[in-house]
Design a protein around this motif. Structure first.
Motif, PDB file in Angstrom:
ATOM      1  N   ALA A 136       0.850  -1.201   0.000  1.00 40.57           N
ATOM      2  CA  ALA A 136       0.000   0.000   0.000  1.00 40.57           C
ATOM      3  C   ALA A 136       0.886   1.251   0.000  1.00 40.57           C
ATOM      4  O   ALA A 136       2.068   1.178   0.332  1.00 40.57           O
ATOM      5  CB  ALA A 136      -0.885  -0.018   1.238  1.00 40.57           C
ATOM      6  N   PRO A 188       2.917   4.203   1.050  1.00 39.98           N
ATOM      7  CA  PRO A 188       3.508   4.529   2.362  1.00 39.98           C
ATOM      8  C   PRO A 188       3.426   6.012   2.700  1.00 39.98           C
ATOM      9  O   PRO A 188       3.298   6.861   1.819  1.00 39.98           O
ATOM     10  CB  PRO A 188       4.967   4.109   2.178  1.00 39.98           C
ATOM     11  CG  PRO A 188       5.242   4.268   0.728  1.00 39.98           C
ATOM     12  CD  PRO A 188       3.937   4.039  -0.005  1.00 39.98           C
ATOM     13  N   GLY A 218       0.513  -1.634   6.095  1.00 44.05           N
ATOM     14  CA  GLY A 218       0.793  -1.369   4.670  1.00 44.05           C
ATOM     15  C   GLY A 218       2.199  -1.811   4.328  1.00 44.05           C
ATOM     16  O   GLY A 218       2.621  -2.928   4.651  1.00 44.05           O
ATOM     17  N   THR A 219       2.959  -0.929   3.708  1.00 50.48           N
ATOM     18  CA  THR A 219       4.350  -1.202   3.332  1.00 50.48           C
ATOM     19  C   THR A 219       5.252  -1.309   4.559  1.00 50.48           C
ATOM     20  O   THR A 219       6.329  -1.905   4.506  1.00 50.48           O
ATOM     21  CB  THR A 219       4.823  -0.052   2.394  1.00 50.48           C
ATOM     22  OG1 THR A 219       4.143  -0.211   1.147  1.00 50.48           O
ATOM     23  CG2 THR A 219       6.295  -0.026   2.186  1.00 50.48           C
ATOM     24  N   GLY A 220       4.813  -0.710   5.659  1.00 50.97           N
ATOM     25  CA  GLY A 220       5.599  -0.757   6.898  1.00 50.97           C
ATOM     26  C   GLY A 220       6.518   0.443   7.059  1.00 50.97           C
ATOM     27  O   GLY A 220       7.394   0.457   7.929  1.00 50.97           O
ATOM     28  N   ILE A 277       6.004   3.731   8.076  1.00 48.27           N
ATOM     29  CA  ILE A 277       5.966   4.480   9.344  1.00 48.27           C
ATOM     30  C   ILE A 277       6.391   3.582  10.503  1.00 48.27           C
ATOM     31  O   ILE A 277       7.109   4.034  11.404  1.00 48.27           O
ATOM     32  CB  ILE A 277       4.586   5.144   9.590  1.00 48.27           C
ATOM     33  CG1 ILE A 277       4.626   6.078  10.797  1.00 48.27           C
ATOM     34  CG2 ILE A 277       3.462   4.147   9.784  1.00 48.27           C
ATOM     35  CD1 ILE A 277       5.140   7.423  10.534  1.00 48.27           C
ATOM     36  N   VAL A 306      -0.404  -3.368  13.103  1.00 47.25           N
ATOM     37  CA  VAL A 306      -1.524  -4.274  12.776  1.00 47.25           C
ATOM     38  C   VAL A 306      -1.945  -4.069  11.325  1.00 47.25           C
ATOM     39  O   VAL A 306      -2.199  -2.937  10.899  1.00 47.25           O
ATOM     40  CB  VAL A 306      -2.736  -4.011  13.703  1.00 47.25           C
ATOM     41  CG1 VAL A 306      -3.830  -5.050  13.463  1.00 47.25           C
ATOM     42  CG2 VAL A 306      -2.322  -4.010  15.171  1.00 47.25           C
ATOM     43  N   LYS A 357      -4.519  -5.895   8.223  1.00 47.21           N
ATOM     44  CA  LYS A 357      -5.538  -6.930   8.002  1.00 47.21           C
ATOM     45  C   LYS A 357      -5.252  -7.793   6.774  1.00 47.21           C
ATOM     46  O   LYS A 357      -5.790  -8.886   6.669  1.00 47.21           O
ATOM     47  CB  LYS A 357      -6.931  -6.317   7.961  1.00 47.21           C
ATOM     48  CG  LYS A 357      -7.258  -5.449   6.799  1.00 47.21           C
ATOM     49  CD  LYS A 357      -8.722  -5.012   6.904  1.00 47.21           C
ATOM     50  CE  LYS A 357      -9.105  -4.103   5.768  1.00 47.21           C
ATOM     51  NZ  LYS A 357     -10.438  -3.546   5.917  1.00 47.21           N
ATOM     52  N   ARG A 358      -4.421  -7.314   5.871  1.00 43.99           N
ATOM     53  CA  ARG A 358      -4.130  -8.125   4.669  1.00 43.99           C
ATOM     54  C   ARG A 358      -2.807  -8.871   4.833  1.00 43.99           C
ATOM     55  O   ARG A 358      -1.739  -8.262   4.941  1.00 43.99           O
ATOM     56  CB  ARG A 358      -4.108  -7.231   3.430  1.00 43.99           C
ATOM     57  CG  ARG A 358      -5.502  -6.697   3.132  1.00 43.99           C
ATOM     58  CD  ARG A 358      -5.524  -5.836   1.915  1.00 43.99           C
ATOM     59  NE  ARG A 358      -5.158  -6.557   0.710  1.00 43.99           N
ATOM     60  CZ  ARG A 358      -5.305  -6.045  -0.506  1.00 43.99           C
ATOM     61  NH1 ARG A 358      -5.828  -4.839  -0.666  1.00 43.99           N
ATOM     62  NH2 ARG A 358      -4.952  -6.735  -1.568  1.00 43.99           N
ATOM     63  N   PHE A 415       0.130  -8.118   2.532  1.00 44.29           N
ATOM     64  CA  PHE A 415       0.802  -6.848   2.830  1.00 44.29           C
ATOM     65  C   PHE A 415       1.705  -7.013   4.055  1.00 44.29           C
ATOM     66  O   PHE A 415       2.821  -6.483   4.104  1.00 44.29           O
ATOM     67  CB  PHE A 415      -0.215  -5.734   3.101  1.00 44.29           C
ATOM     68  CG  PHE A 415      -0.933  -5.209   1.875  1.00 44.29           C
ATOM     69  CD1 PHE A 415      -0.783  -5.827   0.640  1.00 44.29           C
ATOM     70  CD2 PHE A 415      -1.754  -4.101   1.952  1.00 44.29           C
ATOM     71  CE1 PHE A 415      -1.430  -5.350  -0.495  1.00 44.29           C
ATOM     72  CE2 PHE A 415      -2.409  -3.603   0.827  1.00 44.29           C
ATOM     73  CZ  PHE A 415      -2.249  -4.233  -0.395  1.00 44.29           C
ATOM     74  N   GLY A 447      -4.486  -8.852  11.284  1.00 48.44           N
ATOM     75  CA  GLY A 447      -5.892  -8.842  11.697  1.00 48.44           C
ATOM     76  C   GLY A 447      -6.473  -7.455  11.567  1.00 48.44           C
ATOM     77  O   GLY A 447      -5.763  -6.503  11.209  1.00 48.44           O
ATOM     78  N   LEU A 459      -9.724  -3.119  14.549  1.00 44.70           N
ATOM     79  CA  LEU A 459     -10.964  -2.840  15.287  1.00 44.70           C
ATOM     80  C   LEU A 459     -11.322  -4.003  16.223  1.00 44.70           C
ATOM     81  O   LEU A 459     -11.933  -3.815  17.264  1.00 44.70           O
ATOM     82  CB  LEU A 459     -12.124  -2.577  14.326  1.00 44.70           C
ATOM     83  CG  LEU A 459     -12.000  -1.316  13.452  1.00 44.70           C
ATOM     84  CD1 LEU A 459     -13.043  -1.302  12.364  1.00 44.70           C
ATOM     85  CD2 LEU A 459     -12.077  -0.056  14.288  1.00 44.70           C
ATOM     86  N   MET A 465      -5.451   4.345   7.804  1.00 47.49           N
ATOM     87  CA  MET A 465      -6.324   3.254   7.337  1.00 47.49           C
ATOM     88  C   MET A 465      -7.769   3.752   7.233  1.00 47.49           C
ATOM     89  O   MET A 465      -8.124   4.767   7.827  1.00 47.49           O
ATOM     90  CB  MET A 465      -6.276   2.091   8.325  1.00 47.49           C
ATOM     91  CG  MET A 465      -6.634   2.523   9.733  1.00 47.49           C
ATOM     92  SD  MET A 465      -6.899   1.155  10.828  1.00 47.49           S
ATOM     93  CE  MET A 465      -8.427   1.620  11.603  1.00 47.49           C
TER      94      MET A 465
HETATM   95  C1  LIG Z   1      -2.214   3.451   3.316  1.00 53.73           C
HETATM   96  S1  LIG Z   1      -1.822   1.911   3.956  1.00 53.73           S
HETATM   97  C2  LIG Z   1      -0.755   2.254   5.318  1.00 53.73           C
HETATM   98  C3  LIG Z   1       0.654   2.590   4.914  1.00 53.73           C
HETATM   99  C4  LIG Z   1       1.595   2.691   6.092  1.00 53.73           C
HETATM  100  N1  LIG Z   1       1.195   3.724   7.004  1.00 53.73           N
HETATM  101  C5  LIG Z   1       3.033   2.927   5.642  1.00 53.73           C
HETATM  102  O1  LIG Z   1       3.615   3.974   6.009  1.00 53.73           O
HETATM  103  O2  LIG Z   1       3.597   2.090   4.927  1.00 53.73           O
HETATM  104  C6  LIG Z   1      -3.298   1.401   4.760  1.00 53.73           C
HETATM  105  C7  LIG Z   1      -3.264  -0.035   5.228  1.00 53.73           C
HETATM  106  O3  LIG Z   1      -4.252  -0.221   6.223  1.00 53.73           O
HETATM  107  C8  LIG Z   1      -4.758  -1.531   6.103  1.00 53.73           C
HETATM  108  N2  LIG Z   1      -6.039  -1.539   6.830  1.00 53.73           N
HETATM  109  C9  LIG Z   1      -7.200  -0.926   6.474  1.00 53.73           C
HETATM  110  N3  LIG Z   1      -8.147  -1.107   7.426  1.00 53.73           N
HETATM  111  C10 LIG Z   1      -7.550  -1.841   8.416  1.00 53.73           C
HETATM  112  C11 LIG Z   1      -8.003  -2.354   9.665  1.00 53.73           C
HETATM  113  N4  LIG Z   1      -9.244  -2.137  10.091  1.00 53.73           N
HETATM  114  N5  LIG Z   1      -7.133  -3.065  10.433  1.00 53.73           N
HETATM  115  C12 LIG Z   1      -5.867  -3.284  10.011  1.00 53.73           C
HETATM  116  N6  LIG Z   1      -5.382  -2.826   8.818  1.00 53.73           N
HETATM  117  C13 LIG Z   1      -6.199  -2.112   8.041  1.00 53.73           C
HETATM  118  C14 LIG Z   1      -4.837  -1.725   4.595  1.00 53.73           C
HETATM  119  O4  LIG Z   1      -4.903  -3.085   4.255  1.00 53.73           O
HETATM  120  C15 LIG Z   1      -3.564  -1.037   4.138  1.00 53.73           C
HETATM  121  O5  LIG Z   1      -2.501  -1.934   4.043  1.00 53.73           O
END
Ligand SMILES: C[S@@+](CC[C@H](N)C(=O)[O-])C[C@H]1O[C@@H](n2cnc3c(N)ncnc32)[C@H](O)[C@@H]1O
Length: 246
Positions: A70, A72, A99-101, A103, A119, A121-122, A125, A146, A149, A166
Protein backbone atom coordinates in the motif's frame (compact mmCIF):
# COMPACT_ATOMS: atom_id res chain seq x y z
CA UNK A 1 31.43 -6.92 4.67
CA UNK A 2 27.96 -8.26 5.19
CA UNK A 3 24.74 -7.41 3.28
CA UNK A 4 22.50 -5.45 3.00
CA UNK A 5 24.54 -2.63 1.45
CA UNK A 6 23.79 0.28 -0.84
CA UNK A 7 25.70 0.87 -4.08
CA UNK A 8 25.55 4.53 -5.05
CA UNK A 9 26.58 6.68 -7.97
CA UNK A 10 25.15 10.19 -7.80
CA UNK A 11 21.39 9.92 -7.40
CA UNK A 12 21.34 6.29 -8.50
CA UNK A 13 21.31 3.77 -5.68
CA UNK A 14 20.84 0.01 -5.53
CA UNK A 15 20.05 -2.11 -2.49
CA UNK A 16 22.14 -5.29 -2.47
CA UNK A 17 20.59 -8.05 -0.38
CA UNK A 18 23.12 -10.83 -1.08
CA UNK A 19 26.80 -10.69 -2.00
CA UNK A 20 26.43 -13.17 -4.85
CA UNK A 21 25.57 -13.11 -8.54
CA UNK A 22 25.54 -9.95 -10.62
CA UNK A 23 23.81 -6.57 -10.55
CA UNK A 24 22.77 -5.01 -13.87
CA UNK A 25 22.96 -1.21 -13.83
CA UNK A 26 22.62 1.30 -16.67
CA UNK A 27 26.41 1.77 -16.29
CA UNK A 28 27.19 -1.92 -16.77
CA UNK A 29 27.30 -5.13 -14.72
CA UNK A 30 28.71 -5.43 -11.19
CA UNK A 31 30.04 -8.74 -9.86
CA UNK A 32 28.59 -8.75 -6.34
CA UNK A 33 31.12 -11.36 -5.10
CA UNK A 34 33.73 -8.58 -5.25
CA UNK A 35 31.96 -6.75 -2.41
CA UNK A 36 32.93 -9.47 0.09
CA UNK A 37 36.47 -8.12 0.51
CA UNK A 38 35.52 -4.43 0.52
CA UNK A 39 34.64 -1.88 3.22
CA UNK A 40 32.12 0.94 3.42
CA UNK A 41 33.46 3.92 1.47
CA UNK A 42 35.31 1.66 -1.01
CA UNK A 43 34.29 1.54 -4.64
CA UNK A 44 33.34 -1.28 -6.96
CA UNK A 45 33.51 -1.08 -10.76
CA UNK A 46 31.03 -2.21 -13.40
CA UNK A 47 32.38 -4.20 -16.37
CA UNK A 48 32.46 -0.84 -18.22
CA UNK A 49 34.74 0.68 -15.58
CA UNK A 50 32.08 2.92 -13.94
CA UNK A 51 32.64 3.25 -10.18
CA UNK A 52 29.93 2.82 -7.50
CA UNK A 53 30.47 3.72 -3.82
CA UNK A 54 29.62 1.17 -1.15
CA UNK A 55 27.45 2.56 1.66
CA UNK A 56 25.75 1.01 4.70
CA UNK A 57 21.96 0.46 4.45
CA UNK A 58 20.43 3.05 6.82
CA UNK A 59 17.02 4.55 7.65
CA UNK A 60 17.55 7.23 5.02
CA UNK A 61 17.29 4.45 2.41
CA UNK A 62 14.00 2.92 3.66
CA UNK A 63 11.71 5.11 1.56
CA UNK A 64 13.49 4.42 -1.71
CA UNK A 65 14.26 0.75 -1.20
CA UNK A 66 11.38 -0.80 0.76
CA UNK A 67 9.26 -3.22 -1.29
CA UNK A 68 5.85 -1.59 -1.67
CA UNK A 69 2.33 -2.85 -1.06
CA UNK A 70 0.00 0.00 0.00
CA UNK A 71 1.04 3.65 -0.42
CA UNK A 72 3.51 4.53 2.36
CA UNK A 73 3.64 7.70 4.44
CA UNK A 74 6.40 10.00 3.17
CA UNK A 75 9.48 11.01 5.21
CA UNK A 76 8.32 14.66 5.45
CA UNK A 77 5.14 13.52 7.23
CA UNK A 78 7.05 11.01 9.37
CA UNK A 79 9.36 13.84 10.48
CA UNK A 80 6.35 15.93 11.50
CA UNK A 81 4.86 13.04 13.50
CA UNK A 82 8.13 12.58 15.40
CA UNK A 83 8.56 16.30 16.12
CA UNK A 84 4.95 17.19 16.98
CA UNK A 85 4.50 14.26 19.34
CA UNK A 86 7.97 14.71 20.86
CA UNK A 87 8.68 11.01 20.42
CA UNK A 88 10.60 9.54 23.32
CA UNK A 89 12.90 6.62 22.33
CA UNK A 90 11.39 4.30 24.96
CA UNK A 91 7.77 4.46 23.81
CA UNK A 92 5.16 1.82 23.12
CA UNK A 93 3.65 2.70 19.74
CA UNK A 94 0.61 1.26 17.98
CA UNK A 95 0.53 1.60 14.17
CA UNK A 96 -2.45 0.62 11.99
CA UNK A 97 -2.53 -0.42 9.17
CA UNK A 98 0.98 -1.56 8.50
CA UNK A 99 0.79 -1.37 4.67
CA UNK A 100 4.35 -1.20 3.33
CA UNK A 101 5.60 -0.76 6.90
CA UNK A 102 7.22 2.62 6.28
CA UNK A 103 5.97 4.48 9.34
CA UNK A 104 6.39 1.38 11.52
CA UNK A 105 10.02 1.03 10.41
CA UNK A 106 10.94 4.67 10.99
CA UNK A 107 9.20 4.64 14.37
CA UNK A 108 11.05 1.47 15.38
CA UNK A 109 14.34 2.98 14.25
CA UNK A 110 13.93 6.18 16.30
CA UNK A 111 12.17 4.42 19.19
CA UNK A 112 15.35 2.46 19.95
CA UNK A 113 14.51 1.37 23.52
CA UNK A 114 10.79 0.94 22.93
CA UNK A 115 8.54 -1.17 20.75
CA UNK A 116 6.17 -0.78 17.82
CA UNK A 117 3.04 -2.93 17.55
CA UNK A 118 1.79 -2.80 13.97
CA UNK A 119 -1.52 -4.27 12.78
CA UNK A 120 -2.41 -5.13 9.17
CA UNK A 121 -5.54 -6.93 8.00
CA UNK A 122 -4.13 -8.12 4.67
CA UNK A 123 -1.82 -11.12 5.05
CA UNK A 124 0.07 -10.46 1.80
CA UNK A 125 0.80 -6.85 2.83
CA UNK A 126 1.98 -7.99 6.26
CA UNK A 127 4.40 -10.40 4.54
CA UNK A 128 5.96 -7.63 2.41
CA UNK A 129 6.34 -5.43 5.51
CA UNK A 130 7.92 -8.32 7.46
CA UNK A 131 10.57 -8.71 4.76
CA UNK A 132 11.24 -4.96 4.81
CA UNK A 133 11.66 -4.99 8.61
CA UNK A 134 13.99 -8.01 8.46
CA UNK A 135 16.23 -6.49 5.82
CA UNK A 136 16.35 -3.23 7.77
CA UNK A 137 17.49 -5.18 10.86
CA UNK A 138 14.59 -3.88 12.98
CA UNK A 139 13.88 -6.22 15.90
CA UNK A 140 11.57 -4.05 18.02
CA UNK A 141 8.49 -4.41 15.79
CA UNK A 142 5.70 -6.77 16.80
CA UNK A 143 3.47 -7.58 13.81
CA UNK A 144 -0.15 -8.64 14.12
CA UNK A 145 -2.25 -9.77 11.15
CA UNK A 146 -5.89 -8.84 11.70
CA UNK A 147 -8.45 -6.06 11.78
CA UNK A 148 -7.33 -3.52 14.36
CA UNK A 149 -10.96 -2.84 15.29
CA UNK A 150 -11.14 -6.41 16.68
CA UNK A 151 -7.50 -7.04 17.61
CA UNK A 152 -7.36 -3.96 19.85
CA UNK A 153 -10.11 -5.38 22.08
CA UNK A 154 -7.29 -7.28 23.78
CA UNK A 155 -5.08 -4.23 24.30
CA UNK A 156 -4.62 -2.49 27.65
CA UNK A 157 -4.08 1.18 28.38
CA UNK A 158 -0.34 1.35 27.83
CA UNK A 159 0.39 3.06 24.51
CA UNK A 160 2.31 6.33 24.32
CA UNK A 161 1.55 6.98 20.67
CA UNK A 162 -1.03 5.63 18.21
CA UNK A 163 -0.73 6.24 14.47
CA UNK A 164 -3.65 5.49 12.14
CA UNK A 165 -3.35 5.39 8.36
CA UNK A 166 -6.32 3.25 7.34
CA UNK A 167 -9.99 3.29 6.44
CA UNK A 168 -12.31 3.24 9.45
CA UNK A 169 -9.97 5.54 11.36
CA UNK A 170 -12.96 7.45 12.80
CA UNK A 171 -14.42 4.21 14.20
CA UNK A 172 -11.16 3.47 16.02
CA UNK A 173 -10.82 6.86 17.76
CA UNK A 174 -12.77 5.90 20.96
CA UNK A 175 -10.64 2.75 21.39
CA UNK A 176 -7.48 4.76 20.74
CA UNK A 177 -8.44 7.15 23.54
CA UNK A 178 -9.06 4.22 25.89
CA UNK A 179 -5.72 2.47 25.29
CA UNK A 180 -3.52 5.57 25.33
CA UNK A 181 -1.56 6.47 28.45
CA UNK A 182 -2.28 9.84 30.02
CA UNK A 183 -0.25 12.37 27.99
CA UNK A 184 -0.17 10.07 24.94
CA UNK A 185 -0.81 11.19 21.37
CA UNK A 186 -3.08 10.01 18.57
CA UNK A 187 -1.96 10.81 15.02
CA UNK A 188 -4.32 10.22 12.10
CA UNK A 189 -3.08 10.49 8.51
CA UNK A 190 -5.56 10.95 5.66
CA UNK A 191 -5.22 11.88 2.00
CA UNK A 192 -8.68 13.51 1.86
CA UNK A 193 -9.84 16.67 3.56
CA UNK A 194 -13.41 15.44 4.20
CA UNK A 195 -12.09 12.43 6.16
CA UNK A 196 -9.68 14.72 8.00
CA UNK A 197 -12.57 16.94 9.09
CA UNK A 198 -14.51 13.93 10.42
CA UNK A 199 -11.44 12.75 12.32
CA UNK A 200 -10.90 16.22 13.80
CA UNK A 201 -14.45 16.55 15.18
CA UNK A 202 -14.53 12.96 16.44
CA UNK A 203 -11.25 13.42 18.31
CA UNK A 204 -12.54 16.54 20.05
CA UNK A 205 -15.85 14.84 20.88
CA UNK A 206 -14.08 11.84 22.43
CA UNK A 207 -11.96 14.07 24.67
CA UNK A 208 -8.63 14.64 22.90
CA UNK A 209 -7.09 18.03 23.62
CA UNK A 210 -4.70 20.34 21.71
CA UNK A 211 -6.06 18.84 18.47
CA UNK A 212 -4.24 20.21 15.44
CA UNK A 213 -4.99 19.56 11.78
CA UNK A 214 -2.35 20.43 9.17
CA UNK A 215 -0.37 19.33 6.17
CA UNK A 216 3.35 19.55 5.43
CA UNK A 217 4.43 20.74 2.00
CA UNK A 218 7.91 19.87 0.74
CA UNK A 219 8.87 21.62 -2.45
CA UNK A 220 12.02 20.44 -4.17
CA UNK A 221 14.02 22.86 -6.31
CA UNK A 222 16.27 22.20 -9.26
CA UNK A 223 19.27 24.45 -9.62
CA UNK A 224 20.52 24.92 -13.17
CA UNK A 225 22.85 27.42 -14.79
CA UNK A 226 19.86 29.31 -16.28
CA UNK A 227 18.01 29.49 -12.97
CA UNK A 228 16.24 27.72 -10.14
CA UNK A 229 12.66 26.43 -10.18
CA UNK A 230 10.36 24.09 -8.24
CA UNK A 231 10.67 20.47 -9.30
CA UNK A 232 7.81 18.98 -7.26
CA UNK A 233 4.70 18.35 -9.37
CA UNK A 234 2.46 16.74 -6.76
CA UNK A 235 2.64 18.81 -3.57
CA UNK A 236 -0.11 17.17 -1.55
CA UNK A 237 0.35 13.80 0.15
CA UNK A 238 -1.89 13.78 3.20
CA UNK A 239 -3.31 15.67 6.16
CA UNK A 240 -2.31 15.00 9.74
CA UNK A 241 -4.58 15.35 12.75
CA UNK A 242 -2.72 15.16 16.07
CA UNK A 243 -4.35 15.22 19.49
CA UNK A 244 -3.32 14.51 23.05
CA UNK A 245 -4.97 12.65 25.89
CA UNK A 246 -4.67 15.21 28.69
C1 LIG B 1 -2.21 3.45 3.32
S1 LIG B 1 -1.82 1.91 3.96
C2 LIG B 1 -0.75 2.25 5.32
C3 LIG B 1 0.65 2.59 4.91
C4 LIG B 1 1.59 2.69 6.09
N1 LIG B 1 1.20 3.72 7.00
C5 LIG B 1 3.03 2.93 5.64
O1 LIG B 1 3.62 3.97 6.01
O2 LIG B 1 3.60 2.09 4.93
C6 LIG B 1 -3.30 1.40 4.76
C7 LIG B 1 -3.26 -0.04 5.23
O3 LIG B 1 -4.25 -0.22 6.22
C8 LIG B 1 -4.76 -1.53 6.10
N2 LIG B 1 -6.04 -1.54 6.83
C9 LIG B 1 -7.20 -0.93 6.47
N3 LIG B 1 -8.15 -1.11 7.43
C10 LIG B 1 -7.55 -1.84 8.42
C11 LIG B 1 -8.00 -2.35 9.66
N4 LIG B 1 -9.24 -2.14 10.09
N5 LIG B 1 -7.13 -3.07 10.43
C12 LIG B 1 -5.87 -3.28 10.01
N6 LIG B 1 -5.38 -2.83 8.82
C13 LIG B 1 -6.20 -2.11 8.04
C14 LIG B 1 -4.84 -1.72 4.59
O4 LIG B 1 -4.90 -3.09 4.25
C15 LIG B 1 -3.56 -1.04 4.14
O5 LIG B 1 -2.50 -1.93 4.04
Amino acid sequence: MKPPVILARGKHTFLVEKLEGTLHTHDGIINLEELKDKNFGDEVETHLGVKYKILPYRAVDFFKHFKRSATPIMPKDIGAIIAYTGLSPDSLILDAGTGTGMIAAYMAYFNKYGEVVTVEKRKEFAKVARENFKLAGLKNIHQIVGDVLFVAEGFKREFDLIILDMKDDVKFIPKAYEILNYGGFLVVYNPYIEDTRNVYYKMIKIGFRNVESFEILKIDYEHKRVGTRPLTRVWHTGFLVIGRKI
